[in-house]
Design an enzyme around this catalytic site. Structure first.
Site, PDB file in Angstrom:
ATOM      1  N   ASP A   8      32.574  46.190  34.745  1.00 50.83           N
ATOM      2  CA  ASP A   8      32.335  45.424  35.953  1.00 50.83           C
ATOM      3  C   ASP A   8      32.007  44.006  35.475  1.00 50.83           C
ATOM      4  O   ASP A   8      31.612  43.812  34.323  1.00 50.83           O
ATOM      5  CB  ASP A   8      31.158  46.038  36.716  1.00 50.83           C
ATOM      6  N   ASP A  10      30.216  40.913  37.475  1.00 51.43           N
ATOM      7  CA  ASP A  10      28.944  40.322  37.889  1.00 51.43           C
ATOM      8  C   ASP A  10      27.797  41.330  37.775  1.00 51.43           C
ATOM      9  O   ASP A  10      27.855  42.414  38.340  1.00 51.43           O
ATOM     10  CB  ASP A  10      29.058  39.808  39.324  1.00 51.43           C
TER      11      ASP A  10
END
Length: 182
Positions: A8, A10
């Site tokens: 992922d 952020d």
């Protein structure tokens, strides 16, 4: 077949900023670059998969996402490493931009981004890892049949007693160090 670490973006590789798209707001989480280097050393492809609902919500455009990813690439290149590919979902069912307002297979926990990467990079998902800072990230990994699904505490607050994650670490580097020992 190849193995991959699906990351992922952020809250996992960079500090969480709501609707991040400006390069000047991008900051790596301490140790993230070193973790990427460790994953590379162990033969993993590095694939970023990220929901980017800001496009559907009208906060920024796809060109802004691509420019930010190029900025990240330049930082990593200067540190002698790289990310193999970025996949992002610009859709959201409650978006205000007509072309992006929809339910799709690519939005996590859907597995569209992972399926695309698996085909493009000939990835064995059972030998791969997904790492994120939200339950939706590990649920995506479970849905796709990824071998190890890991949560990190470096982004959003976690409900550590109610997760399908295989493991929880403070950040990417802490997990990479454990991987290095095994």
């Amino acid at each position: 077949m190849n193995k991959a670490v699906f990351l992922d973006r952020d809250g996992t590789i960079n500090k969480e900023v709501n609707y991040l798209y400006k390069p000047e707001e991008f900051v790596f989480i301490p140790g993230a670059v070193d973790a990427i280097k460790i994953f590379r050393k162990f033969g993993y492809k590095i694939i970023v998969i990220t929901n980017q609902a800001g496009v559907a919500r009208g906060y920024y455009k796809e060109i802004d996402i691509k420019a930010l990813h190029k900025y990240i690439d330049n930082i990593l290149k200067a540190d002698d490493t790289y990310i193999d590919a970025y996949y992002y979902c610009p859709h959201h069912p409650e978006g205000i931009i007509k072309d992006y307002k929809k339910v799709c297979e690519c939005r996590k926990p859907g597995i569209g981004m992972i399926k695309q990467a698996a085909i493009s990079f000939d990835i064995d998902l059972s030998k791969s890892i997904i790492i994120g800072d939200k339950e939706i990230d590990v649920q995506t990994g479970k849905n796709a049949g990824i071998g190890k699904c890991v949560l990190v505490r470096s982004g959003h607050p976690l409900d550590e007693n109610n997760t399908v994650a295989d493991a929880i670490y403070d950040n990417l580097l802490d997990f990479a160090k454990i991987l290095k020992l095994n």
